[in-house]
Write a protein that holds these residues in place. Structure first.
Motif, short mmCIF file in Angstrom:
data_model
loop_
_atom_site.label_atom_id
_atom_site.label_comp_id
_atom_site.label_asym_id
_atom_site.label_seq_id
_atom_site.Cartn_x
_atom_site.Cartn_y
_atom_site.Cartn_z
N GLY A 1 0.81 -1.22 0.00
CA GLY A 1 0.00 0.00 0.00
C GLY A 1 0.84 1.26 0.00
O GLY A 1 0.48 2.27 -0.63
N ASP A 2 1.98 1.21 0.68
CA ASP A 2 2.87 2.37 0.75
C ASP A 2 3.43 2.70 -0.64
O ASP A 2 3.53 3.87 -1.02
CB ASP A 2 4.04 2.09 1.69
N LEU A 3 3.81 1.66 -1.37
CA LEU A 3 4.38 1.89 -2.70
C LEU A 3 3.30 2.25 -3.72
O LEU A 3 3.56 3.00 -4.66
CB LEU A 3 5.19 0.67 -3.15
N TYR A 4 2.08 1.75 -3.52
CA TYR A 4 0.98 2.19 -4.37
C TYR A 4 0.79 3.70 -4.21
O TYR A 4 0.68 4.43 -5.20
CB TYR A 4 -0.32 1.46 -4.02
N ALA A 5 0.78 4.16 -2.96
CA ALA A 5 0.65 5.60 -2.71
C ALA A 5 1.80 6.37 -3.34
O ALA A 5 1.60 7.48 -3.87
CB ALA A 5 0.57 5.86 -1.21
N ALA A 6 3.00 5.80 -3.30
CA ALA A 6 4.17 6.46 -3.89
C ALA A 6 3.98 6.66 -5.39
O ALA A 6 4.19 7.77 -5.92
CB ALA A 6 5.43 5.64 -3.64
N GLY A 7 3.57 5.61 -6.08
CA GLY A 7 3.36 5.71 -7.52
C GLY A 7 2.26 6.71 -7.85
O GLY A 7 2.41 7.54 -8.75
N PHE A 8 1.16 6.61 -7.12
CA PHE A 8 0.03 7.52 -7.37
C PHE A 8 0.44 8.97 -7.14
O PHE A 8 0.19 9.84 -7.99
CB PHE A 8 -1.15 7.16 -6.47
N LEU A 9 1.06 9.25 -6.00
CA LEU A 9 1.38 10.64 -5.66
C LEU A 9 2.47 11.21 -6.57
O LEU A 9 2.45 12.40 -6.89
CB LEU A 9 1.81 10.74 -4.19
N TYR A 10 3.40 10.36 -7.01
CA TYR A 10 4.38 10.85 -7.98
C TYR A 10 3.66 11.29 -9.25
O TYR A 10 3.90 12.39 -9.77
CB TYR A 10 5.43 9.79 -8.32
N GLY A 11 2.78 10.44 -9.74
CA GLY A 11 2.03 10.79 -10.95
C GLY A 11 1.15 12.01 -10.76
O GLY A 11 1.09 12.90 -11.62
N TYR A 12 0.48 12.07 -9.61
CA TYR A 12 -0.45 13.18 -9.33
C TYR A 12 0.29 14.51 -9.29
O TYR A 12 -0.16 15.51 -9.88
CB TYR A 12 -1.17 12.91 -8.01
N THR A 13 1.43 14.55 -8.60
CA THR A 13 2.17 15.81 -8.49
C THR A 13 2.89 16.16 -9.79
O THR A 13 3.31 17.30 -9.98
CB THR A 13 3.18 15.76 -7.33
N ALA A 14 3.02 15.18 -10.69
CA ALA A 14 3.59 15.45 -12.02
C ALA A 14 2.51 15.86 -13.02
O ALA A 14 2.81 16.11 -14.19
CB ALA A 14 4.33 14.21 -12.53
N GLY A 15 1.25 15.90 -12.57
CA GLY A 15 0.16 16.36 -13.43
C GLY A 15 -0.41 15.29 -14.34
O GLY A 15 -1.09 15.61 -15.32
N LEU A 16 -0.16 14.00 -14.05
CA LEU A 16 -0.67 12.93 -14.89
C LEU A 16 -2.15 12.66 -14.59
O LEU A 16 -2.65 13.01 -13.52
CB LEU A 16 0.15 11.65 -14.68
N ASP A 17 -2.86 12.01 -15.52
CA ASP A 17 -4.27 11.69 -15.28
C ASP A 17 -4.40 10.56 -14.27
O ASP A 17 -3.43 9.85 -13.97
CB ASP A 17 -4.98 11.36 -16.59
N LEU A 18 -5.61 10.39 -13.75
CA LEU A 18 -5.82 9.41 -12.68
C LEU A 18 -5.49 7.99 -13.11
O LEU A 18 -4.98 7.20 -12.31
CB LEU A 18 -7.27 9.47 -12.17
#
Length: 330
Positions: free
Chosen positions: A277-294
């Motif tokens: 779960g920690d690494l899932y959050a890492a991937g998601f938040l990296y993408g989110y702060t880079a402006g990628l789509d959901l």
């Protein structure tokens, strides 16, 4: 300009990981698949009964920070260790991952936190955590420049156990929101949700928390329902974005009326679910702060989680950026 992509706040814990069978859990009164809080005496007892073990710096938010850094993101971390051997191991490891970690260590007792993690043959992990120095994290440890300078602040629900950490999180969130930033949290554990359900819901409904990470057990516990669909409908009303993981079923991300389904990454062998779960959050938040789509954010989360569960320990051994590029996600 933001100084960091993500500021992570969490319990700074050194994981001590060993394999065992289900009988060992039963004999030692360990709740399988849960995070059990223990005192120093029980920590020493369980350590004495462990088989050969691997030591690795862990803690939910610290793992997430390390994952974001591996993807190429700029991360910082607030967490309390003691000025002892395990504390120095923790600081070395997180600095080596490229994470800014400047929280002053605690002089004297209690010692740095440690978690005895028992991994059964099915890959499930059962954590037994002595919080130690973690409980000393307080408002004085909040670095206002980092709180205001990160695009997203991310904290773990486990921090609601030590009381002064709540003050630190609320102060950090205040700095973040004043600077126009967002705040996210992970629900951490269904037992943690049981302890703080009303407070977690208030954090979401008051707008203190904008983005929530959970698994299917935690979200059903939050809304006290056996229906995943009912829980999903409820959480989309309570926060801006919710990302809910479902093990081999993948994950689902909701934002208002929008629903995005993410497939789990195919794996060769499930070795240890610690850190998934920690690494899932890492991937998601990296993408989110880079402006990628959901969809791309969820796919990055799925990739990072899928890689970490095929190894012992909660922090990626591969370069996640190279893995994401090879998968066509970056």
């Amino acid at each position: 300009m933001s100084q960091y992509d993500v500021l992570c706040i969490g319990n700074a814990i050194v994981d001590i990981i060993a394999q065992c069978d289900d009988a060992f859990l039963t004999e030692n009164g360990i709740i399988k698949g849960a995070m059990n809080l223990i005192d120093a005496e029980r920590a020493n007892l369980l350590y004495s009964r462990m088989g050969p073990a691997t030591e690795a710096s862990g803690g939910c938010a610290g793992n997430t920070a390390a994952g974001i850094a591996s993807l190429g993101g700029r991360t910082a971390f607030f967490g309390k260790v003691a000025d002892d051997e395990l504390g120095r191991i923790y600081a070395h490891d997180i600095h080596a991952q490229g994470v800014a970690f400047d929280t002053a260590p605690l002089n004297g007792t209690p010692p740095t936190a440690r978690s005895m993690i028992f991994v059964t043959p099915d890959g499930e992990r059962s954590m037994n955590t002595y919080l130690g120095a973690c409980v000393e994290l307080g408002p004085e440890d909040v670095e206002a420049d980092k709180a205001a300078g990160a695009k997203v602040t991310y904290f773990e629900g486990y921090l609601w156990d030590p009381p002064r950490a709540k003050e630190a999180i609320r102060l950090t969130a205040e700095h973040a929101h004043k600077a126009g930033r967002e705040v996210s949290m992970t629900l951490s554990d269904s037992f943690c949700v049981d302890r703080y359900r009303d407070e977690f819901l208030d954090l979401m409904r008051s707008g203190t928390v904008n983005i929530v990470f959970a698994n299917d057990h935690e979200i059903k516990s939050l809304y006290q329902t056996s229906s995943f669909e009912a829980a999903l409908d409820a959480i989309r009303k309570d926060c801006k974005i919710a990302a809910v993981t479902r093990s081999e079923k993948g994950s689902v991300i909701v934002r208002g009326d929008e629903t995005v389904w993410i497939e789990a990454m195919p794996i060769e062998e499930l070795v240890d679910t610690t850190g998934a779960g920690d690494l899932y959050a890492a991937g998601f938040l990296y993408g989110y702060t880079a402006g990628l789509d959901l969809k791309r954010c969820g796919d990055l989360g799925s990739l990072a989680a899928g890689l970490v569960i095929q190894q012992i320990g909660p922090r990626p051994r591969q370069n996640l950026r190279q893995e994401a590029q090879a998968a066509g996600l970056l």
